[in-house]
Design an enzyme around this catalytic site. Sequence first.
Site: not given
Length: 446
Positions: A20, A112, A136, A141, A194, A197, A212
């Site tokens: 993706t 991550k 980043e 995100g 979506g 997962e 994170k």
Amino acid sequence: MTLSSLKEKPLKLGLAGLGTVGTGVYETLQRNHDILEARAKIPFEVKKVAVRDLDKVREVDVPVECLTNDWHELVEDPEIDIVIELIGGTTAAYDLVVAALNARKPVVTGNKALLAECGFEIFQLSAQLGVPIYFEASAGGGIPIIASLANSLICNHIKSIVGIINGTSNYILSEMEEHGTTFEKALEQAQQLGYAEADPTLDVNGWDAGHKALILAMLAYGTTISPAKIFVSGIERLSPCDFQFAEDLGYTIKLLVVIRSHENGDLELRVQPSLVPREHIIASVSGVFNAIAVTGDIVGETLFYGRGAGKNPTSSAVISDVITAMRDTLFPQHHTGFKLYSSDCRVMDIDDTVTPYYVRVKVADRHGVIAGIAAIFARHSIGISAVSSSFSHKDDEGNVWNDLVFMLHGCPWGQLQNSLAGVILLPNVDPAPSVLRIEPLLSQVR
């Protein structure tokens, strides 16, 4: 390499992974190629893309000669200047990143889990070789939180980082709050849209946010922290009635990351569902959006808000790192890749962390139950600020039950757990209470 030579010879990128995010990165690099070159003033091209299955039908059209099913080709190709790792996981991704660094190729990653679990070795190798790694997209995100901590807030001692950094869990909690949806139904909706997962475990059990949080703490305090040091609790056990009680009491429920530096140098580091006052700006963050409040000793309070996941926001973060990596390739002596600068960080034991609490206990409709629970809290020196209850309801066997909520004054987590160990042994009390922190947030209000 000089600027004039770069104008004649484009930098060449190797992309590993065309899922993706990888698809979004490739599409954007192609679609916005001209504007990226104009702004960066550095010509570039994607030379090679590594995928698992060469025969798979893809959303994006990649020239056949650019595709390979062997990521080693990205590392071994002397023409490839920068490697972009988007294959995920911590095994092949670790091997790829280490191999690329050893080949003196800067790495861009959004992985991550890899950085949270293997960050010490990777950053140590990066520093030893003088080859930067950029990440980043690993937290927040499309929100530029990594660059802000590393650069914009560089003069600050970071006092706290508190916020929502998992869009899937926030979508689920928003559905439960706004529509009274059960956790299971909200998760199913998230998967259909979506946002989650097929295996949503890391999102709902809190560990995606935990990874994170470890990365943000590393940036804020200059050292890697073992995943064993962070306390993580997820949202799986929340019920619609928790949201009803929260609304009646003036709160909402969010899965919060809390990173807080105390005056004695200890670091509070945890991920837990928490009650947030409705007037606080974080309470208004709904759906898949993220919000991260950072407090520094110089800048004061700041707030970062945006989409925390998804193809396009994450691709934006990856490409911002690609441009930075290209600039640092031009001037390697000034590269801005992260370097560890502290040797230690004392993380508080979760049992020593203090907040007020919300405790919901399901009890049989019997005389003296409330008094018995209150007596145990008193025995453990825990004050009660309020008690609330729901309407009675019957189970399948005809027994009448009530949901009781106790709002408790601040005390150490360990002290609360000791008291609850006694509460669940009482007769007529369900042995699975719902426990939420009431988070002491700062002054940001809507």
